[in-house]
Motif scaffolding. Structure first.
Motif, PDB file in Angstrom:
ATOM      1  N   GLU A  19      17.784   4.668   7.322  1.00  0.00           N
ATOM      2  CA  GLU A  19      17.194   3.337   7.148  1.00  0.00           C
ATOM      3  C   GLU A  19      16.728   3.158   5.703  1.00  0.00           C
ATOM      4  O   GLU A  19      16.199   4.096   5.095  1.00  0.00           O
ATOM      5  CB  GLU A  19      15.986   3.169   8.086  1.00  0.00           C
ATOM      6  N   SER A  20      16.933   1.958   5.171  1.00  0.00           N
ATOM      7  CA  SER A  20      16.432   1.697   3.823  1.00  0.00           C
ATOM      8  C   SER A  20      15.635   0.396   3.813  1.00  0.00           C
ATOM      9  O   SER A  20      15.874  -0.488   4.637  1.00  0.00           O
ATOM     10  CB  SER A  20      17.586   1.629   2.822  1.00  0.00           C
ATOM     11  N   VAL A  21      14.678   0.330   2.905  1.00  0.00           N
ATOM     12  CA  VAL A  21      13.925  -0.912   2.695  1.00  0.00           C
ATOM     13  C   VAL A  21      13.842  -1.181   1.198  1.00  0.00           C
ATOM     14  O   VAL A  21      13.883  -0.246   0.386  1.00  0.00           O
ATOM     15  CB  VAL A  21      12.489  -0.845   3.269  1.00  0.00           C
ATOM     16  N   VAL A  22      13.738  -2.467   0.855  1.00  0.00           N
ATOM     17  CA  VAL A  22      13.555  -2.851  -0.547  1.00  0.00           C
ATOM     18  C   VAL A  22      12.230  -3.583  -0.663  1.00  0.00           C
ATOM     19  O   VAL A  22      11.933  -4.453   0.152  1.00  0.00           O
ATOM     20  CB  VAL A  22      14.695  -3.785  -1.023  1.00  0.00           C
ATOM     21  N   VAL A  23      11.436  -3.190  -1.637  1.00  0.00           N
ATOM     22  CA  VAL A  23      10.197  -3.935  -1.909  1.00  0.00           C
ATOM     23  C   VAL A  23      10.229  -4.387  -3.365  1.00  0.00           C
ATOM     24  O   VAL A  23      10.871  -3.750  -4.211  1.00  0.00           O
ATOM     25  CB  VAL A  23       8.927  -3.081  -1.645  1.00  0.00           C
ATOM     26  N   THR A  24       9.520  -5.463  -3.648  1.00  0.00           N
ATOM     27  CA  THR A  24       9.444  -5.917  -5.043  1.00  0.00           C
ATOM     28  C   THR A  24       8.407  -5.067  -5.781  1.00  0.00           C
ATOM     29  O   THR A  24       7.570  -4.403  -5.154  1.00  0.00           O
ATOM     30  CB  THR A  24       8.996  -7.387  -5.114  1.00  0.00           C
ATOM     31  N   GLY A  25       8.450  -5.136  -7.103  1.00  0.00           N
ATOM     32  CA  GLY A  25       7.461  -4.424  -7.915  1.00  0.00           C
ATOM     33  C   GLY A  25       6.048  -4.873  -7.574  1.00  0.00           C
ATOM     34  O   GLY A  25       5.123  -4.077  -7.481  1.00  0.00           O
ATOM     35  N   LYS A  26       5.907  -6.184  -7.331  1.00  0.00           N
ATOM     36  CA  LYS A  26       4.592  -6.740  -7.011  1.00  0.00           C
ATOM     37  C   LYS A  26       4.085  -6.178  -5.678  1.00  0.00           C
ATOM     38  O   LYS A  26       2.930  -5.770  -5.556  1.00  0.00           O
ATOM     39  CB  LYS A  26       4.718  -8.269  -6.938  1.00  0.00           C
ATOM     40  N   GLU A  27       4.971  -6.169  -4.707  1.00  0.00           N
ATOM     41  CA  GLU A  27       4.581  -5.626  -3.398  1.00  0.00           C
ATOM     42  C   GLU A  27       4.227  -4.147  -3.515  1.00  0.00           C
ATOM     43  O   GLU A  27       3.288  -3.666  -2.886  1.00  0.00           O
ATOM     44  CB  GLU A  27       5.739  -5.777  -2.394  1.00  0.00           C
ATOM     45  N   PHE A  28       4.994  -3.457  -4.341  1.00  0.00           N
ATOM     46  CA  PHE A  28       4.740  -2.026  -4.489  1.00  0.00           C
ATOM     47  C   PHE A  28       3.364  -1.776  -5.094  1.00  0.00           C
ATOM     48  O   PHE A  28       2.602  -0.947  -4.608  1.00  0.00           O
ATOM     49  CB  PHE A  28       5.830  -1.359  -5.333  1.00  0.00           C
ATOM     50  N   ARG A  29       3.050  -2.545  -6.121  1.00  0.00           N
ATOM     51  CA  ARG A  29       1.744  -2.361  -6.792  1.00  0.00           C
ATOM     52  C   ARG A  29       0.588  -2.703  -5.863  1.00  0.00           C
ATOM     53  O   ARG A  29      -0.455  -2.055  -5.894  1.00  0.00           O
ATOM     54  CB  ARG A  29       1.689  -3.216  -8.066  1.00  0.00           C
ATOM     55  N   ALA A  30       0.785  -3.706  -5.006  1.00  0.00           N
ATOM     56  CA  ALA A  30      -0.288  -4.099  -4.088  1.00  0.00           C
ATOM     57  C   ALA A  30      -0.475  -3.052  -2.982  1.00  0.00           C
ATOM     58  O   ALA A  30      -1.539  -2.940  -2.396  1.00  0.00           O
ATOM     59  CB  ALA A  30       0.017  -5.462  -3.494  1.00  0.00           C
ATOM     60  N   ALA A  31       0.576  -2.329  -2.680  1.00  0.00           N
ATOM     61  CA  ALA A  31       0.586  -1.172  -1.772  1.00  0.00           C
ATOM     62  C   ALA A  31       0.498  -1.482  -0.270  1.00  0.00           C
ATOM     63  O   ALA A  31       1.012  -0.713   0.531  1.00  0.00           O
ATOM     64  CB  ALA A  31      -0.502  -0.163  -2.148  1.00  0.00           C
ATOM     65  N   ASP A  32      -0.131  -2.595   0.123  1.00  0.00           N
ATOM     66  CA  ASP A  32      -0.361  -2.809   1.559  1.00  0.00           C
ATOM     67  C   ASP A  32       0.932  -2.828   2.382  1.00  0.00           C
ATOM     68  O   ASP A  32       1.013  -2.194   3.423  1.00  0.00           O
ATOM     69  CB  ASP A  32      -1.131  -4.119   1.792  1.00  0.00           C
ATOM     70  N   LYS A  33       1.923  -3.562   1.869  1.00  0.00           N
ATOM     71  CA  LYS A  33       3.184  -3.661   2.627  1.00  0.00           C
ATOM     72  C   LYS A  33       3.853  -2.283   2.741  1.00  0.00           C
ATOM     73  O   LYS A  33       4.370  -1.915   3.788  1.00  0.00           O
ATOM     74  CB  LYS A  33       4.125  -4.658   1.926  1.00  0.00           C
ATOM     75  N   VAL A  34       3.810  -1.552   1.633  1.00  0.00           N
ATOM     76  CA  VAL A  34       4.445  -0.221   1.634  1.00  0.00           C
ATOM     77  C   VAL A  34       3.721   0.696   2.620  1.00  0.00           C
ATOM     78  O   VAL A  34       4.343   1.415   3.410  1.00  0.00           O
ATOM     79  CB  VAL A  34       4.439   0.387   0.214  1.00  0.00           C
TER      80      VAL A  34
END
Ligand code: GRF
Length: 191
Positions: A52-67
């Motif tokens: 399984e793979s997922v893509v997150v944006t840089g913004k989402e990554f920095r915010a951390a909650d979604k990850v």
């Protein structure tokens, strides 16, 4: 069984090598590949590997909650950064203390820090006239390329070597050692 997520930004040859190493393992499963770029070739590799793979944006990554949510939903125990270019935010490090490992394609503390990734590293090694390079496998903290070093391996750099030559030698070391060192670190987690 420890469930591992690999974070990668580009080609993902290390991710593929690690996934192949743990195929059939009863101790470690590569459960997820996370990329921060929808064009990253690692996503093609994930598809072929059936991971399984997922893509997150840089913004989402920095915010951390979604990850964090993605990792929690999948019961991820351990994270491997394999050619991942974003700085890991404190929230994520706090959620996975001592459980995020990175590989750097040089002998830290030399040639590390912001902007030192991919070919930039090998160019710096050649420009400095270093006679050796190698790999550093380390736990991460909130700074680029710091944190406890677990393992280093070296290769010679000849005066005639181009950055491309150095990259090839370093990649060979990565493929040889990274999966085994990950296995060793994960084996110490419950001790
Ligand atoms: C590797 O050399 C890794 O050490 C560095 O970026 C490169 C990624 O290569 N941080 P790949 O995406 O695994 O092919």
């Amino acid at each position: 069984m420890k469930r591992v997520a690999i974070f990668a930004s580009g080609s993902g040859s290390n991710a593929e090598n690690i996934a192949n190493y743990f195929k059939g393992s009863d101790a470690v499963e590569i459960s997820l590949i996370l990329a921060n770029n929808p064009e990253a070739y690692v996503l093609e590799r994930a598809k072929k590997l059936g991971i399984e793979s997922v893509v997150v944006t840089g913004k989402e990554f920095r915010a951390a909650d979604k990850v964090l949510e993605i990792l929690k939903e999948r019961n991820i125990d351990f994270i491997v950064l394999a050619g991942f270019l974003l700085l890991v935010p404190a929230k994520l490090i706090e959620a996975y203390p001592g459980k995020i490992v990175n590989i750097h394609p040089a002998l830290l503390p030399k040639h590390g820090g912001k902007g030192m990734y991919g070919d930039h590293v090998h160019e710096a090694v050649v420009a400095a006239g270093d006679t050796e390079s190698g790999i550093t496998i380390h736990l991460i903290d909130e700074r680029y390329d710091c944190g406890t070093t677990f393992f280093q391996a070296t290769c010679p750099v000849l005066p005639t070597d181009t950055p491309h030559d150095v990259a090839e030698k370093v990649h060979a070391l990565e493929y040889e050692h990274f999966p085994r060192v990950i296995e060793e670190i994960i084996a110490t987690l419950d001790k």
